[in-house]
Design a protein around this motif. Sequence first.
Motif, PDB file in Angstrom:
ATOM      1  N   LYS A 401     -26.475  11.013 -53.790  1.00 11.51           N
ATOM      2  CA  LYS A 401     -26.416  12.432 -53.299  1.00 11.51           C
ATOM      3  C   LYS A 401     -25.647  12.321 -52.321  1.00 11.51           C
ATOM      4  O   LYS A 401     -24.828  13.721 -51.644  1.00 11.51           O
ATOM      5  CB  LYS A 401     -27.814  13.075 -52.444  1.00 11.51           C
ATOM      6  N   VAL A 402     -24.841  11.428 -52.125  1.00 11.64           N
ATOM      7  CA  VAL A 402     -24.344  11.187 -50.710  1.00 11.64           C
ATOM      8  C   VAL A 402     -22.998  10.859 -51.124  1.00 11.64           C
ATOM      9  O   VAL A 402     -22.449   9.752 -51.241  1.00 11.64           O
ATOM     10  CB  VAL A 402     -24.611  10.870 -49.362  1.00 11.64           C
ATOM     11  N   VAL A 403     -21.523  10.929 -50.622  1.00  9.04           N
ATOM     12  CA  VAL A 403     -20.189  10.059 -51.369  1.00  9.04           C
ATOM     13  C   VAL A 403     -19.398  10.866 -50.051  1.00  9.04           C
ATOM     14  O   VAL A 403     -18.854  11.146 -49.469  1.00  9.04           O
ATOM     15  CB  VAL A 403     -19.472  10.735 -52.065  1.00  9.04           C
ATOM     16  N   LEU A 404     -18.436   9.427 -49.172  1.00  6.67           N
ATOM     17  CA  LEU A 404     -17.979   9.603 -48.230  1.00  6.67           C
ATOM     18  C   LEU A 404     -15.948   9.884 -48.797  1.00  6.67           C
ATOM     19  O   LEU A 404     -15.816   9.291 -49.702  1.00  6.67           O
ATOM     20  CB  LEU A 404     -17.838   8.129 -47.503  1.00  6.67           C
ATOM     21  N   ASP A 405     -15.341  10.117 -48.300  1.00  9.07           N
ATOM     22  CA  ASP A 405     -14.253  10.887 -48.913  1.00  9.07           C
ATOM     23  C   ASP A 405     -12.763  10.762 -47.991  1.00  9.07           C
ATOM     24  O   ASP A 405     -13.822  10.603 -46.937  1.00  9.07           O
ATOM     25  CB  ASP A 405     -13.885  12.048 -49.504  1.00  9.07           C
ATOM     26  N   GLY A 406     -11.491  10.260 -47.824  1.00  5.81           N
ATOM     27  CA  GLY A 406     -10.959   9.740 -47.222  1.00  5.81           C
ATOM     28  C   GLY A 406      -9.836  11.939 -46.644  1.00  5.81           C
ATOM     29  O   GLY A 406      -9.834  11.379 -45.840  1.00  5.81           O
ATOM     30  N   GLN A 407     -10.605  12.350 -47.096  1.00  6.41           N
ATOM     31  CA  GLN A 407      -9.809  13.636 -46.662  1.00  6.41           C
ATOM     32  C   GLN A 407      -9.527  14.210 -45.223  1.00  6.41           C
ATOM     33  O   GLN A 407     -10.836  13.564 -44.679  1.00  6.41           O
ATOM     34  CB  GLN A 407     -10.969  15.237 -47.063  1.00  6.41           C
ATOM     35  N   GLY A 408      -8.303  14.706 -44.748  1.00  4.81           N
ATOM     36  CA  GLY A 408      -8.084  14.139 -43.811  1.00  4.81           C
ATOM     37  C   GLY A 408      -7.154  13.561 -43.041  1.00  4.81           C
ATOM     38  O   GLY A 408      -6.350  13.808 -42.005  1.00  4.81           O
ATOM     39  N   ARG A 522     -19.282  13.568 -47.515  1.00  3.88           N
ATOM     40  CA  ARG A 522     -18.651  13.685 -46.563  1.00  3.88           C
ATOM     41  C   ARG A 522     -17.351  12.875 -45.753  1.00  3.88           C
ATOM     42  O   ARG A 522     -16.887  12.096 -46.452  1.00  3.88           O
ATOM     43  CB  ARG A 522     -19.425  12.747 -45.696  1.00  3.88           C
ATOM     44  N   VAL A 523     -16.404  13.490 -44.847  1.00 14.61           N
ATOM     45  CA  VAL A 523     -15.149  13.325 -44.819  1.00 14.61           C
ATOM     46  C   VAL A 523     -14.650  12.672 -43.438  1.00 14.61           C
ATOM     47  O   VAL A 523     -14.811  13.826 -42.407  1.00 14.61           O
ATOM     48  CB  VAL A 523     -14.488  14.863 -45.139  1.00 14.61           C
ATOM     49  N   PRO A 524     -15.311  11.484 -43.097  1.00 16.02           N
ATOM     50  CA  PRO A 524     -14.493  11.049 -41.300  1.00 16.02           C
ATOM     51  C   PRO A 524     -13.718  11.131 -40.945  1.00 16.02           C
ATOM     52  O   PRO A 524     -13.554  11.400 -39.970  1.00 16.02           O
ATOM     53  CB  PRO A 524     -15.023   9.522 -41.761  1.00 16.02           C
ATOM     54  N   PHE A 525     -12.915  11.397 -42.162  1.00 15.74           N
ATOM     55  CA  PHE A 525     -10.689  11.978 -41.228  1.00 15.74           C
ATOM     56  C   PHE A 525     -11.132  13.215 -40.623  1.00 15.74           C
ATOM     57  O   PHE A 525     -10.009  13.921 -39.475  1.00 15.74           O
ATOM     58  CB  PHE A 525     -10.088  11.526 -41.888  1.00 15.74           C
ATOM     59  N   SER A 526     -11.901  14.383 -40.672  1.00 13.66           N
ATOM     60  CA  SER A 526     -11.996  15.329 -41.009  1.00 13.66           C
ATOM     61  C   SER A 526     -12.691  16.274 -40.024  1.00 13.66           C
ATOM     62  O   SER A 526     -12.469  17.548 -39.273  1.00 13.66           O
ATOM     63  CB  SER A 526     -12.258  16.281 -42.218  1.00 13.66           C
ATOM     64  N   ASP A 527     -14.071  15.616 -39.181  1.00 13.61           N
ATOM     65  CA  ASP A 527     -15.499  16.298 -38.389  1.00 13.61           C
ATOM     66  C   ASP A 527     -15.211  15.253 -37.074  1.00 13.61           C
ATOM     67  O   ASP A 527     -15.985  15.757 -37.143  1.00 13.61           O
ATOM     68  CB  ASP A 527     -16.216  17.047 -39.364  1.00 13.61           C
ATOM     69  N   ASP A 528     -14.398  14.372 -37.225  1.00 14.90           N
ATOM     70  CA  ASP A 528     -14.254  13.675 -35.661  1.00 14.90           C
ATOM     71  C   ASP A 528     -14.070  14.131 -35.060  1.00 14.90           C
ATOM     72  O   ASP A 528     -12.615  13.578 -34.280  1.00 14.90           O
ATOM     73  CB  ASP A 528     -14.583  12.166 -36.126  1.00 14.90           C
ATOM     74  N   SER A 529     -14.113  14.653 -33.639  1.00 13.37           N
ATOM     75  CA  SER A 529     -12.468  15.459 -33.135  1.00 13.37           C
ATOM     76  C   SER A 529     -12.169  14.618 -31.948  1.00 13.37           C
ATOM     77  O   SER A 529     -11.046  14.812 -31.454  1.00 13.37           O
ATOM     78  CB  SER A 529     -14.720  16.500 -31.592  1.00 13.37           C
ATOM     79  N   ASP A 530     -13.339  13.501 -31.889  1.00 13.81           N
ATOM     80  CA  ASP A 530     -12.393  11.635 -30.782  1.00 13.81           C
ATOM     81  C   ASP A 530     -11.455  11.642 -31.843  1.00 13.81           C
ATOM     82  O   ASP A 530      -9.777  11.088 -31.117  1.00 13.81           O
ATOM     83  CB  ASP A 530     -13.504  11.151 -30.718  1.00 13.81           C
ATOM     84  N   LEU A 531     -11.556  11.134 -32.782  1.00 15.05           N
ATOM     85  CA  LEU A 531     -10.633  10.262 -34.103  1.00 15.05           C
ATOM     86  C   LEU A 531      -9.574  11.874 -33.713  1.00 15.05           C
ATOM     87  O   LEU A 531      -8.413  10.987 -34.011  1.00 15.05           O
ATOM     88  CB  LEU A 531     -10.825  10.579 -35.319  1.00 15.05           C
ATOM     89  N   ILE A 532      -9.815  12.730 -34.199  1.00 12.43           N
ATOM     90  CA  ILE A 532      -8.607  13.643 -34.420  1.00 12.43           C
ATOM     91  C   ILE A 532      -7.440  13.924 -32.894  1.00 12.43           C
ATOM     92  O   ILE A 532      -6.426  13.888 -33.077  1.00 12.43           O
ATOM     93  CB  ILE A 532      -9.463  15.259 -34.749  1.00 12.43           C
ATOM     94  N   GLU A 533      -8.414  13.889 -31.937  1.00 10.86           N
ATOM     95  CA  GLU A 533      -7.036  13.808 -31.106  1.00 10.86           C
ATOM     96  C   GLU A 533      -6.947  12.816 -30.614  1.00 10.86           C
ATOM     97  O   GLU A 533      -5.260  13.207 -30.174  1.00 10.86           O
ATOM     98  CB  GLU A 533      -8.418  14.282 -29.823  1.00 10.86           C
ATOM     99  N   PHE A 534      -7.463  11.759 -31.222  1.00 13.88           N
ATOM    100  CA  PHE A 534      -6.194  10.296 -30.857  1.00 13.88           C
ATOM    101  C   PHE A 534      -5.607  10.840 -31.897  1.00 13.88           C
ATOM    102  O   PHE A 534      -4.277  10.163 -31.123  1.00 13.88           O
ATOM    103  CB  PHE A 534      -7.516   9.589 -30.670  1.00 13.88           C
ATOM    104  N   ALA A 535      -5.363  10.843 -32.955  1.00 12.26           N
ATOM    105  CA  ALA A 535      -4.251  11.013 -34.072  1.00 12.26           C
ATOM    106  C   ALA A 535      -3.285  12.081 -33.350  1.00 12.26           C
ATOM    107  O   ALA A 535      -1.686  11.178 -33.314  1.00 12.26           O
ATOM    108  CB  ALA A 535      -5.349  10.667 -35.457  1.00 12.26           C
ATOM    109  N   LEU A 536      -3.896  12.814 -33.005  1.00 14.96           N
ATOM    110  CA  LEU A 536      -2.962  14.039 -32.726  1.00 14.96           C
ATOM    111  C   LEU A 536      -1.930  13.014 -31.344  1.00 14.96           C
ATOM    112  O   LEU A 536      -1.079  14.007 -31.043  1.00 14.96           O
ATOM    113  CB  LEU A 536      -3.032  15.343 -32.468  1.00 14.96           C
ATOM    114  N   SER A 537      -2.367  12.494 -30.088  1.00 14.22           N
ATOM    115  CA  SER A 537      -1.846  12.007 -29.553  1.00 14.22           C
ATOM    116  C   SER A 537      -0.507  11.126 -29.693  1.00 14.22           C
ATOM    117  O   SER A 537       0.044  10.373 -28.550  1.00 14.22           O
ATOM    118  CB  SER A 537      -2.402  11.220 -28.650  1.00 14.22           C
ATOM    119  N   LEU A 538      -0.390  10.695 -30.886  1.00 11.44           N
ATOM    120  CA  LEU A 538       0.436   9.247 -31.509  1.00 11.44           C
ATOM    121  C   LEU A 538       1.486  10.030 -30.961  1.00 11.44           C
ATOM    122  O   LEU A 538       2.013  11.247 -32.114  1.00 11.44           O
ATOM    123  CB  LEU A 538      -0.276   8.330 -32.900  1.00 11.44           C
TER     124      LEU A 538
END
Length: 638
Positions: A401-408, A522-538
């Motif tokens: 029922k559940v898969v993880l994907d690299g989208q984002g 599930r898309v761990p690169f697309s819905d983690d606000s801390d990770l998103i903010e960190f990556a954009l700061s590079l």
Amino acid sequence: MCGINGYFLKSGSSQSTQLWLQKANRVIKHRGPDGDGFAFFNFNQPQPNLFYDEIQPKSSKDYTFLPSRKFEITDKSFSCGLAHRRLAIIETGCGGHQPMCDTTNRYWITYNGELYNYIELKQQLQEKGISFQTQSDTEVVIQAFAYWNTLAFSKFKGMFAFVLLDLKEQHAYICRDQLGVKPLYFINTPEAFYFSSEQKTFTQTKLISAEPSDTALKQYVLNGAPESKSYTFFNSLSEIKPGTYSQYNLKTHDVLSQDYTKPLKPSQTYDLSERLLFKTQEMVQTSIHQHMRSDVPLATCLSGGLDSSIILRVMDAASPEPADSLNCFTARFTGSSADEWKFAQAASKNLRVNAVSVEPQLNDFNKHLNELLYALDAPIWDTSTYAQFCIMKSVREHGIKVVLDGQGADELFAGYDHYFYLYWNQLIRSLKVWSALKHMFQSGKWIQYPSLFFSKEFIKSQLNYHPEYYYLKPAFIDSTRPENRSKKTVTEAQLQDLCTSRLFSFLRCEDRCSMWHSVESRVPFSDDSDLIEFALSLPDALKFKNGIRKYVLREAFKNNIPSEIYHRMDKKGFETPFEQWFDLSWKNWKTELLDCNFDFVNKKKLYNKPPQKLSEKRLLFRLYILHRWKLSHCSNWI
């Protein structure tokens, strides 16, 4: 993961809206085959009327939100109705049934999604003296709102779309996750406010006609973008904007909408160091670990690229299950340059995983095209969506029922070719011509003929030159032009791709392809606000250091992934043999297009000029898909 529907009645018939809600919930049964529920509210009565439709929930516990009566139309005047289709992932028993309420019956919710930090939030609330009756993340959403009110929304880390009622204040709160991983559409009529997880709910129940908006039609044909943050594909249909909530007054029917997330922007910059690489690895691993929270078995999609390989390796290391328990799903195309099977094998070698492959065929694509277009609601722009569709079908056939994907990840860590162009352009505009030329040379292993690529992108950005448009009539072309990217920085382009264009479309396909087969993606690169903010700061210089795409992410996991993946230079990601499929099909597709009634197509050019360039084939493919979408969705719209 589920599907939600509902209405707030203004002046229409309560009986007709009750019937609509039942029909709407059946339309999206694929989103939740494990359960269904209805809650109808009359604010002059203390308790709502609860029903089930096809699946009666049975429990030894006395949950006040469990229905005992089968759905029936009543003559009562209900001001509001909530409905739910359930795909049981967390708290798979009746403690996860919805619509759900708190123990006071003040707050009711119909919720679609997963709250990945629900364990941490639940612990915080328990420390404040709040008790829980279930193990579900849905109850955490309710109790968090009861304690923090709308401030709770910014604390949620996950993918979600929900409608929460406060019966005491007679307000409804309609909320969606930060980047719009989970959908939520609505129409606001004089009779009622209707909402649903999918667009087909409105077309299949005849609330709206299946007619594309003029903006969506033109953007799709010219740019391959059927939807964006500012418009949906259908006339008369809107969606709750990502990262926002709407407060709906159930007495006056006034709606107040506002953002609950802070704007995505770099908060600081980092220098390249071992500490930075460790932080990158730590944040990505934390996100993946939280996305593994589930009461049912997990799997992952595996293209053989960097992002999916990282997810697979982290999941394997974190999985306590016995050998060969983790499934990874790959699309392969034997004999084609699109085939990534050897990289998928490299990524999964020496791991405790079971590699499953599917091999989509052109005949199957043509056979299942109508089903695919119905599942996705709006037209597709590439055959790669079909590969994703086939993978999700295989996932479900394996009982998962559940898969993880690299989208984002490409949007977060600058993995697309156009980011290179923007970076070089930035350097040139800053008079760092030698640095730009040096970087072009370094990127030669990743970008084929980088100087030629730069020249083509520059010409397109300055002249809006698209020779493939000669298949269209000038009036249609002049009415809509592609957005000029020449003045964007890399970070600005990433923000646009994340929030309004590229990823927005990809996430819609992700949701529809998976949920059509009753699979939660599930898309761990697309819905983690801390990770998103960190990556954009590079800093940009680190995003492409030494001409290498996604440099920081690649270096952070250098010792965790096989060397074949670390050194892989091409970029695909469930890519199909598009040109081969097009060339084999074009004769038949052309005949259909010549017979259709698209008045914006130059049929003389279509008849006389065979497509040669890839851009020409992609435009003609979109026209064919639009034609097939028209046949399968509506009769008269153009």
